[in-house]
Motif scaffolding. Structure first.
Motif, PDB file in Angstrom:
ATOM      1  N   PHE A  24     -56.845  11.204 -59.611  1.00  0.00           N
ATOM      2  CA  PHE A  24     -55.828  10.159 -59.666  1.00  0.00           C
ATOM      3  C   PHE A  24     -55.023  10.260 -60.947  1.00  0.00           C
ATOM      4  N   ALA A  25     -55.698  10.476 -62.068  1.00  0.00           N
ATOM      5  CA  ALA A  25     -55.008  10.581 -63.370  1.00  0.00           C
ATOM      6  C   ALA A  25     -54.019  11.745 -63.364  1.00  0.00           C
ATOM      7  N   GLU A  26     -54.409  12.862 -62.783  1.00  0.00           N
ATOM      8  CA  GLU A  26     -53.504  14.010 -62.715  1.00  0.00           C
ATOM      9  C   GLU A  26     -52.286  13.702 -61.849  1.00  0.00           C
ATOM     10  N   LEU A  27     -52.512  13.063 -60.719  1.00  0.00           N
ATOM     11  CA  LEU A  27     -51.385  12.683 -59.857  1.00  0.00           C
ATOM     12  C   LEU A  27     -50.485  11.676 -60.562  1.00  0.00           C
ATOM     13  N   PHE A  28     -51.090  10.698 -61.217  1.00  0.00           N
ATOM     14  CA  PHE A  28     -50.325   9.673 -61.931  1.00  0.00           C
ATOM     15  C   PHE A  28     -49.474  10.320 -63.024  1.00  0.00           C
ATOM     16  N   ASP A  29     -50.095  11.171 -63.831  1.00  0.00           N
ATOM     17  CA  ASP A  29     -49.367  11.810 -64.937  1.00  0.00           C
ATOM     18  C   ASP A  29     -48.196  12.653 -64.448  1.00  0.00           C
ATOM     19  N   PHE A  30     -48.354  13.247 -63.291  1.00  0.00           N
ATOM     20  CA  PHE A  30     -47.284  14.100 -62.774  1.00  0.00           C
ATOM     21  C   PHE A  30     -46.198  13.272 -62.076  1.00  0.00           C
ATOM     22  N   TYR A  31     -46.585  12.372 -61.172  1.00  0.00           N
ATOM     23  CA  TYR A  31     -45.612  11.690 -60.329  1.00  0.00           C
ATOM     24  C   TYR A  31     -44.996  10.436 -60.932  1.00  0.00           C
ATOM     25  N   ALA A  32     -45.729   9.667 -61.700  1.00  0.00           N
ATOM     26  CA  ALA A  32     -45.214   8.387 -62.209  1.00  0.00           C
ATOM     27  C   ALA A  32     -43.902   8.526 -62.976  1.00  0.00           C
ATOM     28  N   PRO A  33     -43.797   9.442 -63.940  1.00  0.00           N
ATOM     29  CA  PRO A  33     -42.511   9.546 -64.651  1.00  0.00           C
ATOM     30  C   PRO A  33     -41.367  10.001 -63.742  1.00  0.00           C
ATOM     31  N   ARG A  34     -41.674  10.836 -62.778  1.00  0.00           N
ATOM     32  CA  ARG A  34     -40.639  11.327 -61.862  1.00  0.00           C
ATOM     33  C   ARG A  34     -40.157  10.228 -60.933  1.00  0.00           C
ATOM     34  N   ILE A  35     -41.086   9.443 -60.421  1.00  0.00           N
ATOM     35  CA  ILE A  35     -40.712   8.338 -59.538  1.00  0.00           C
ATOM     36  C   ILE A  35     -39.901   7.304 -60.310  1.00  0.00           C
ATOM     37  N   THR A  48     -37.910  -3.103 -63.436  1.00  0.00           N
ATOM     38  CA  THR A  48     -38.214  -3.078 -62.006  1.00  0.00           C
ATOM     39  C   THR A  48     -38.713  -1.700 -61.595  1.00  0.00           C
ATOM     40  N   ALA A  49     -38.133  -0.655 -62.162  1.00  0.00           N
ATOM     41  CA  ALA A  49     -38.585   0.708 -61.860  1.00  0.00           C
ATOM     42  C   ALA A  49     -40.041   0.886 -62.269  1.00  0.00           C
ATOM     43  N   GLN A  54     -45.625   1.403 -60.681  1.00  0.00           N
ATOM     44  CA  GLN A  54     -47.015   0.946 -60.755  1.00  0.00           C
ATOM     45  C   GLN A  54     -47.542   0.571 -59.372  1.00  0.00           C
ATOM     46  N   ASP A  55     -46.709  -0.102 -58.579  1.00  0.00           N
ATOM     47  CA  ASP A  55     -47.109  -0.467 -57.217  1.00  0.00           C
ATOM     48  C   ASP A  55     -47.368   0.771 -56.365  1.00  0.00           C
TER      49      ASP A  55
END
Length: 115
Positions: A24-35, A48-49, A54-55
């Motif tokens: 999960f941490a790896e996915l979060f680190d990769f996708y969260a900033p991009r999203i 809001t972004a 986070q949601d």
């Protein structure tokens, strides 16, 4: 398909199957900033972004078992979750703009010509 696709799919499935925090941490680190950046580019304010991002990532944690690699790539699935949340917030905000005392909600007598 790319190695990243298979790696990300495997990580999502590991989150679903094993509640794997490292995956999960790896996915979060990769996708969260991009999203988050994608949302800001689409006109969403930064606060809001961040909320939507986070949601989306919370949804990944809670509902990873719903991910089907045969239907979508991990990126497509996560961006769709974020997009749907953005739409929900836009609808909520639009409804909040309606004021019950607005003259548009006044009952008009159909017999009154002046109305």
């Amino acid at each position: 398909l790319s190695k990243a696709y298979y790696k990300d799919s495997a990580e999502i499935l590991a989150v679903a199957r094993d509640r794997d925090r490292k995956a999960f941490a790896e996915l979060f680190d990769f996708y969260a900033p991009r999203i988050e950046a994608w949302l800001i580019r689409s006109g969403v304010d930064r606060t809001t972004a961040e909320e939507i991002c986070q949601d989306a990532m919370t949804t990944l944690w809670r509902k990873a078992g719903l991910y089907d690699p045969a239907k979508a790539t991990p990126a497509t699935w996560l961006y769709r979750v974020a997009r749907n949340r953005r739409i929900d917030i836009a609808r909520r905000d639009r409804v909040a703009l309606i004021e019950p005392g607005d003259a548009a909600f006044d009952v008009v007598d159909e017999n009154a010509v002046d109305a």
